[in-house]
Design an enzyme around this catalytic site. Structure first.
Site, mmCIF file in Angstrom:
data_model
loop_
_atom_site.group_PDB
_atom_site.id
_atom_site.type_symbol
_atom_site.label_atom_id
_atom_site.label_comp_id
_atom_site.label_asym_id
_atom_site.label_seq_id
_atom_site.Cartn_x
_atom_site.Cartn_y
_atom_site.Cartn_z
ATOM 1 N N GLU A 163 0.612 -1.065 -0.016
ATOM 2 C CA GLU A 163 -0.028 0.025 -0.098
ATOM 3 C C GLU A 163 0.607 1.109 -0.010
ATOM 4 O OE1 GLU A 163 -3.130 0.033 3.239
ATOM 5 O OE2 GLU A 163 -3.659 -1.321 1.986
ATOM 6 N N GLU A 343 -5.160 -8.657 0.288
ATOM 7 C CA GLU A 343 -5.723 -8.236 2.224
ATOM 8 C C GLU A 343 -7.337 -8.396 1.597
ATOM 9 O OE1 GLU A 343 -4.505 -5.226 4.503
ATOM 10 O OE2 GLU A 343 -2.537 -5.548 4.441
HETATM 11 C C1 NOJ Z 1 -4.261 -1.951 5.275
HETATM 12 C C2 NOJ Z 1 -2.554 -2.456 6.011
HETATM 13 O O1 NOJ Z 1 -1.899 -3.409 5.057
HETATM 14 C C3 NOJ Z 1 -2.800 -3.225 7.309
HETATM 15 O O2 NOJ Z 1 -2.082 -2.413 7.807
HETATM 16 C C4 NOJ Z 1 -3.875 -2.924 7.954
HETATM 17 O O3 NOJ Z 1 -3.678 -3.751 9.298
HETATM 18 C C5 NOJ Z 1 -4.995 -2.915 7.125
HETATM 19 N N1 NOJ Z 1 -5.328 -2.551 5.803
HETATM 20 C C6 NOJ Z 1 -6.459 -2.878 8.113
HETATM 21 O O4 NOJ Z 1 -6.368 -0.920 8.442
#
Ligand code: NOJ
Length: 438
Positions: A163, A343
């Site tokens: 990200e 994710e």
């Molecule tokens: C994006 C991130 O990559 C991760 O580290 C985070 O905990 C989750 N989304 C939830 O916000």
């Protein structure tokens, strides 16, 4: 039960990140990351990630739980300062931790998926300028080389960065994540350094990997859900998802240069440059998508008023599973690469009930909803290689501390006791049937 569409070798798994679960922040020669050094007042309840889930000491038990849940894959990230605690110095103990983790996973029949950078920049790298300095490119390349030399005889799947839009936006624009800066004018430079580091890592993996690698990056992605499935509405949503928005949090800002070799201009003054494209545009084997909420009512989307009482997670993010289908579809139409869901998950305030169990029907429902939509995309022929639920266990949610729980496994942070949540048992069933029960 409808006809199954998931490929036979589909990677059903879960994800985590080093800073969020490992703990052991100052052990065995590890030096602090920018997150270890975060001022207390920047994190909810003054919490920190120094112990987190103590996964560093408990990884064998944690892998045993993954095995019990039937996981086929596990996405984790490497702590850069555990492996390279200071410039030019490789920690064999730090590397050994990841090597042991990989061995443990493989012995459990679980495919390791490695993220090289998931936000925990070493303080020593930060002091050399971090993402603001082009000096990070060779440093990131050397770090990648160390990992590839040590792990690529067993690891096939690599994600360079996680990200990039978020760590630049939160860390360098809005100042709400480490290193808590507001440096709007540096956006083009930050983006360029990040993309060059990614490109250098891709080339390094390809050059030195022992097993034929699968190389990608994990993007925070988003899409608009069309108002209806009429062609016209789909076209409007498609345009808003992948054509019109081109700012830092858009799909295009990162994906156009990195995947298509096309520079992007945003807000009139920021841009990536044509001359950097040949270097930045390194061929990828897949793209990782982190998918949570639709852009219809999201922070980075239209300011469309969400219907009153709409379903939301514990962080206030609207829940609309249709984004899974439309996001995958629009991105695939645009970029054409195979996709891995790196994710997707639900933040909740899960608690232990009197019966000692963690009942989380909302997460179970979430899983069925989002995976049902993923099934639709796969059924239409879009190549999706796997699904990594966020997260394997409750963990340190950055500036939100330990309040929002995203895990399939509950963690009691006082005792480090793990409890498999009801949703995880359901997920095991989904995995067992290779998604046929969806
Ligand atoms: C994006 C991130 O990559 C991760 O580290 C985070 O905990 C989750 N989304 C939830 O916000």
């Amino acid at each position: 039960m409808s006809k199954n569409v998931f490929p036979e070798n589909f990677l059903w798994g879960a994800a985590s990140a080093s800073a969020q679960i490992e703990g052991a922040w100052n052990e065995d020669g590890r030096t602090p990351s920018i997150w270890d050094a975060a001022p207390k007042k920047k994190i909810k309840h003054g919490e920190d990630c120094h112990t987190a889930c103590d996964h560093y000491h408990r990884f064998r038990d944690d892998v045993a739980l993954m095995k019990e849940l039937g996981m086929k894959s596990y996405r984790f990230s490497i702590s850069w300062s555990r492996v390279i605690p200071e410039e030019g110095k490789v920690s064999e103990t730090g590397l050994g931790f990841y090597s042991d983790l990989v061995d443990e996973l493989l012995a459990a029949g679980i495919e390791p998926l490695v993220t090289i950078f998931h936000w925990d920049m070493p303080l020593w790298v930060y002091r050399k300028g971090g993402w603001l300095s082009e000096a990070i490119v060779p440093l990131f390349q050397d770090y990648t080389r160390v990992l590839v030399d040590a792990l690529s005889d067993r690891v096939r799947w690599w994600m360079t960065v996680n990200e990039p839009g978020c760590f630049i936006m939160n860390g360098y624009m809005q100042g709400v994540h480490a290193p808590f800066k507001r440096n709007y004018l540096a956006l083009s430079k930050l983006t360029r350094n990040c993309m060059l580091a990614h490109a250098a890592a891709v080339k390094t993996i390809r050059q030195y990997a022992k097993l034929k690698p699968m190389v990608g990056a994990a993007f925070s992605s988003g899409a608009y859900v069309p108002k209806s499935e009429e062609t016209e509405d789909i076209e409007i949503a498609r345009k808003k998802s992948v054509e019109i928005g081109n700012g830092l949090m858009s799909n295009r800002w990162w994906m156009d240069p990195m995947i298509l070799g096309k520079p992007v201009r945003a807000y009139g003054i920021y841009s990536s440059k044509e001359k950097d494209m040949p270097e930045i545009n390194q061929p990828l084997d897949f793209m990782g998508l982190n998918i949570y909420s639709s852009m219809n009512y999201g922070d980075w989307g239209d300011v469309e008023k969400a219907p009153a009482g709409i379903a939301r997670n514990a962080l206030g993010w609207a829940i609309d599973e249709r984004v899974m289908y439309w996001n995958v579809r629009f991105i695939h139409e645009c970029y054409g690469l195979p996709i891995m869901i790196t994710e997707n998950g639900l933040a909740a305030h899960d608690t232990v009930s009197l019966d000692g169990k963690v009942h989380d029907p909302k997460r179970t429902d979430f899983l069925y909803r989002y995976l049902g939509q993923l099934k639709r995309a796969i059924g239409e022929g879009i190549p999706v290689q796997g699904y990594q639920h966020w997260s394997i266990m409750d963990n340190f949610e950055w500036a939100e501390g330990y309040d929002p729980r995203f895990g399939l496994i509950y963690v009691d942070f006082a005792t480090q006791k793990r409890i498999i949540k009801d949703s995880a048992w359901e997920y095991r069933q989904i995995i067992e049937t290779n998604g046929a029960c969806l």
